[in-house]
Design a protein around this motif. Structure first.
Motif, PDB file in Angstrom:
ATOM      1  N   UNK A  25       0.845  -1.195   0.000  1.00 40.51           N
ATOM      2  CA  UNK A  25       0.000   0.000   0.000  1.00 40.51           C
ATOM      3  C   UNK A  25       0.877   1.240   0.000  1.00 40.51           C
ATOM      4  N   UNK A  26       0.727   2.036  -1.030  1.00 37.39           N
ATOM      5  CA  UNK A  26       1.529   3.239  -1.154  1.00 37.39           C
ATOM      6  C   UNK A  26       0.816   4.402  -0.476  1.00 37.39           C
ATOM      7  N   UNK A  27       1.586   5.190   0.282  1.00 37.64           N
ATOM      8  CA  UNK A  27       1.004   6.345   0.967  1.00 37.64           C
ATOM      9  C   UNK A  27       0.478   7.367  -0.037  1.00 37.64           C
ATOM     10  N   UNK A  28       1.149   7.522  -1.157  1.00 37.21           N
ATOM     11  CA  UNK A  28       0.703   8.422  -2.224  1.00 37.21           C
ATOM     12  C   UNK A  28       0.680   7.671  -3.539  1.00 37.21           C
ATOM     13  N   UNK A  29      -0.355   7.898  -4.319  1.00 38.33           N
ATOM     14  CA  UNK A  29      -0.486   7.200  -5.601  1.00 38.33           C
ATOM     15  C   UNK A  29      -0.865   8.193  -6.682  1.00 38.33           C
ATOM     16  N   UNK A 148       4.023   7.463 -12.755  1.00 40.51           N
ATOM     17  CA  UNK A 148       2.625   7.060 -12.677  1.00 40.51           C
ATOM     18  C   UNK A 148       2.556   5.712 -11.967  1.00 40.51           C
ATOM     19  N   UNK A 149       1.641   5.575 -10.997  1.00 42.02           N
ATOM     20  CA  UNK A 149       1.508   4.329 -10.239  1.00 42.02           C
ATOM     21  C   UNK A 149       0.374   3.443 -10.734  1.00 42.02           C
ATOM     22  N   UNK A 150      -0.608   4.048 -11.416  1.00 47.41           N
ATOM     23  CA  UNK A 150      -1.784   3.287 -11.845  1.00 47.41           C
ATOM     24  C   UNK A 150      -2.417   3.969 -13.045  1.00 47.41           C
ATOM     25  N   UNK A 151      -2.904   3.162 -13.988  1.00 49.76           N
ATOM     26  CA  UNK A 151      -3.675   3.677 -15.126  1.00 49.76           C
ATOM     27  C   UNK A 151      -5.106   3.187 -14.960  1.00 49.76           C
ATOM     28  N   UNK A 152      -6.062   4.116 -14.963  1.00 51.57           N
ATOM     29  CA  UNK A 152      -7.488   3.774 -14.882  1.00 51.57           C
ATOM     30  C   UNK A 152      -8.142   4.183 -16.199  1.00 51.57           C
ATOM     31  N   UNK A 153      -8.886   3.278 -16.813  1.00 55.04           N
ATOM     32  CA  UNK A 153      -9.484   3.578 -18.115  1.00 55.04           C
ATOM     33  C   UNK A 153     -10.927   3.085 -18.154  1.00 55.04           C
ATOM     34  N   UNK A 154     -11.798   3.902 -18.742  1.00 54.44           N
ATOM     35  CA  UNK A 154     -13.195   3.513 -18.925  1.00 54.44           C
ATOM     36  C   UNK A 154     -13.285   2.410 -19.962  1.00 54.44           C
ATOM     37  N   UNK A 155     -13.948   1.293 -19.606  1.00 55.93           N
ATOM     38  CA  UNK A 155     -14.107   0.187 -20.553  1.00 55.93           C
ATOM     39  C   UNK A 155     -15.568  -0.011 -20.964  1.00 55.93           C
ATOM     40  N   UNK A 156     -16.489   0.735 -20.364  1.00 56.98           N
ATOM     41  CA  UNK A 156     -17.897   0.638 -20.726  1.00 56.98           C
ATOM     42  C   UNK A 156     -18.754   1.061 -19.553  1.00 56.98           C
TER      43      UNK A 156
END
Length: 427
Positions: A25-29, A148-156
């Motif tokens: 768990x990262x304190x900042x993401x 960048x720690x994470x990529x979030x993308x809309x899939x539908x």
């Protein structure tokens, strides 16, 4: 970084192939979020500290295609796809620069920055988005991988051709940065709208305050593509109580606007005329419309028949004046919203909830907000009602970042190769 290691019995530890489960768990993401479900191309970079204790928007850029589609009276999926493919790289580059994460590579490293094997994979992945590919490789070859720690993308859900642009862009980034092992999380667009109302306005310093809410909750999601009532035990346990059986409420607004000769998008135009009619007390008892399914025992909606009723009403008017348009707009808006409010109130009572969340483009409708607030405050004074900020009610990538963070915490991430666009994706 905090590492939490589960306890294993001694017998298991002696096995050479045994792996300890580690929660990191990262304190900042820092989250890069991408939204291309309809006619807005949106990219954000958000820094989240702890469990949404601090959310800072480093950049949040939205490019709308409304002016283009307005010429045709609606959104054309393949045209939207082409615009996304053309716009997403310039927007991504601006997002990196605004976030101060844009760092050019030294000239002597440019030729070796993207290995040939990765470049070929990217070309294969983006073969249906040639314009995107032509911009992607030159840009990604000349910059350092940002932190960048994470990529979030809309899939539908959404327009599938448009969704694929965002999905393939995210996948291409994962190929280009594969040595960095950045996880990708797929985000349901409707979950984004559900969480949009918990974010307060972005402050001058970029910070966003996240509202604490009490569960269980009801979410009313109203947009051009969806009309749904959800029950939430929390943001990970959601049950759909009802939905439209045909047209979404926002779609009905647009279609009625077209019948009245109003420009696209029609929802704001209908609301403007309806408000003018109310302010002048313009009303005609002959202009009476049905309230479809208002007394049905379920939580479903139907707006196709209401739109048809407007068509028949207009056919009876010999010469339509501006006052006629205002009165028809008023009656339509009040009919459409009365059903939304009635069923939402019944859901609050029957499901015994503590919070009402409203999301989607139609959440900006002033009459909906006024009536819903008045009725909830009168009948359920202990229930908190939350509407999204105006710029978070329409499609945006900030809500995708928040929803992506919540989903990632539950370890529901997927490998990039398994993420796909699903136009009819359901919560």
């Amino acid at each position: 970084i905090i590492l939490i290691v589960q306890n294993f019995p001694d017998s298991a530890r002696k096995k050479p192939d045994c792996q300890l489960t580690v929660l990191c768990y990262s304190a900042r993401m820092k989250i890069l979020s991408i939204e291309t479900s309809c006619d807005e191309t949106a990219v954000s970079i958000v820094e989240i500290k702890g469990d949404l204790k601090e959310v800072k928007v480093l950049s949040n850029i939205v490019s709308s295609q409304i002016e283009l589609h307005a010429q045709y009276g609606g959104v054309f999926p393949m045209m939207a796809k082409r615009e996304h493919a053309k716009n997403i790289i310039p927007i991504f580059e601006k997002t990196l620069k605004k976030s101060k994460l844009y760092s050019p590579l030294p000239k002597n490293k440019l030729s070796t920055s993207l290995k040939k094997t990765r470049e070929n994979k990217i070309k294969k992945l983006l073969e249906r988005e040639s314009e995107l590919c032509e911009q992607f490789i030159p840009l990604i070859s000349k910059i350092k991988k940002p932190k960048i720690d994470l990529i979030a993308v809309t899939t539908g859900p959404g327009l599938e051709p448009a969704l694929w642009v965002g999905v393939n862009f995210a996948r291409a980034l994962s190929v280009a940065w594969e040595g960095e092992k950045i996880p990708i999380v797929s985000v349901n667009h409707m979950l984004g709208h559900t969480v949009s109302s918990i974010a307060e306005k972005v402050q001058k310093n970029g910070n966003v305050k996240i509202r604490k809410i009490s569960f269980p909750a009801i979410a009313l999601l109203v947009s051009g593509g969806h009309t749904e009532i959800l029950k939430l035990k929390d943001f990970h346990n959601i049950k759909k109580l009802g939905k439209t059986r045909d047209d979404a409420v926002g779609e009905a607004f647009d279609k009625v606007a077209r019948l009245l000769g109003l420009p696209y998008p029609g929802g704001p135009q209908i609301s403007r005329l309806a408000e003018e009619a109310r302010s002048c007390d313009l009303k005609n008892e002959n202009y009476k419309l049905p309230r479809p399914m208002i007394h049905s025992k379920d939580y479903d909606f139907s707006y196709s028949g209401l739109k048809t009723a407007v068509l028949y009403m207009l056919q009876k008017i010999t010469k339509i004046t501006e006052d006629d348009k205002k009165m028809v707009a008023r009656e339509f808006e009040e009919a459409a919203i009365e059903v939304l409010v009635h069923k939402t109130l019944r859901a609050i009572e029957e499901e015994k909830v503590k919070t009402l969340l409203v999301g989607g483009g139609v959440a900006r409708n002033k009459h909906l907000e006024k009536v819903l607030r008045d009725e909830v405050n009168k009948k359920f004074p202990k229930v908190e009602i939350l509407f999204p900020e105006p710029d978070l009610s329409t499609d945006n990538s900030l809500m995708i970042a928040l929803a992506g963070f919540m989903k990632y915490k539950k370890s529901n991430k997927k490998s990039a190769s398994k993420i796909k666009a699903e136009g009819n994706l359901s919560l």
